[in-house]
Design a protein around this motif. Sequence first.
Motif, short mmCIF file in Angstrom:
data_model
loop_
_atom_site.label_atom_id
_atom_site.label_comp_id
_atom_site.label_asym_id
_atom_site.label_seq_id
_atom_site.Cartn_x
_atom_site.Cartn_y
_atom_site.Cartn_z
N ASN A 106 48.18 44.79 46.46
CA ASN A 106 48.19 45.80 45.31
C ASN A 106 47.90 46.71 44.43
OD1 ASN A 106 48.00 48.21 45.95
ND2 ASN A 106 45.97 48.58 46.96
N PRO A 148 40.08 46.10 44.76
CA PRO A 148 41.76 46.06 43.82
C PRO A 148 41.98 44.06 43.58
CG PRO A 148 41.27 46.04 46.36
CD PRO A 148 39.35 46.26 45.88
N LEU A 192 37.72 41.10 46.09
CA LEU A 192 39.18 41.22 46.15
C LEU A 192 40.11 39.66 44.84
CD1 LEU A 192 41.77 42.55 47.07
CD2 LEU A 192 42.00 40.78 49.10
N ILE A 247 45.52 41.70 44.28
CA ILE A 247 46.64 41.81 44.31
C ILE A 247 47.32 41.04 43.44
CG2 ILE A 247 47.88 39.33 46.19
CD1 ILE A 247 45.52 39.77 48.06
#
Length: 152
Positions: A16, A89, A67, A91
């Motif tokens: 992340n 978050p 995500l 990635i």
Amino acid sequence: MALNVGDKIPEILGVNQDGVEVKASDYTGRKLVLYFYPKDNTPGCTAEACSLRDNFGDLRKAGYEILGASLDDEKSHKKFIEKQQLPFPLIADTDKRLIEEFGVWGEKKFMGKDYMGILRTTFLINEQGIIEKIIGPKEIKTKDHGQQILNQ
């Protein structure tokens, strides 16, 4: 090879914005919205992220965690999160591993030119890490994406 409805997502999802490894098992017992988008701080991607941000409370009430993932690096993600006040978050899939595993890398057209890039796609994943629904590039409404997920 792309992942499809009924497939289990991979255990290692990536890193992340803080350099922390994100795993599928981090979300066991919770539903997950995993959305792939082309680029931080671009109009469509910002609209999509802000729609998810604005619907975050309702998505959480519906049992979802959120995500995001793109090719952008950790530093870019951090700036994007801070600028847009994103409560979830992102990635940093700089090596395209996750993007290719989920099958969201492909040919795109922009202003008459063909090029390769991330196909905006959202995966709705159940509490056991199984893909239940895929919302494809032609279906996603960036400005209303949060509500679109809630209406599934």
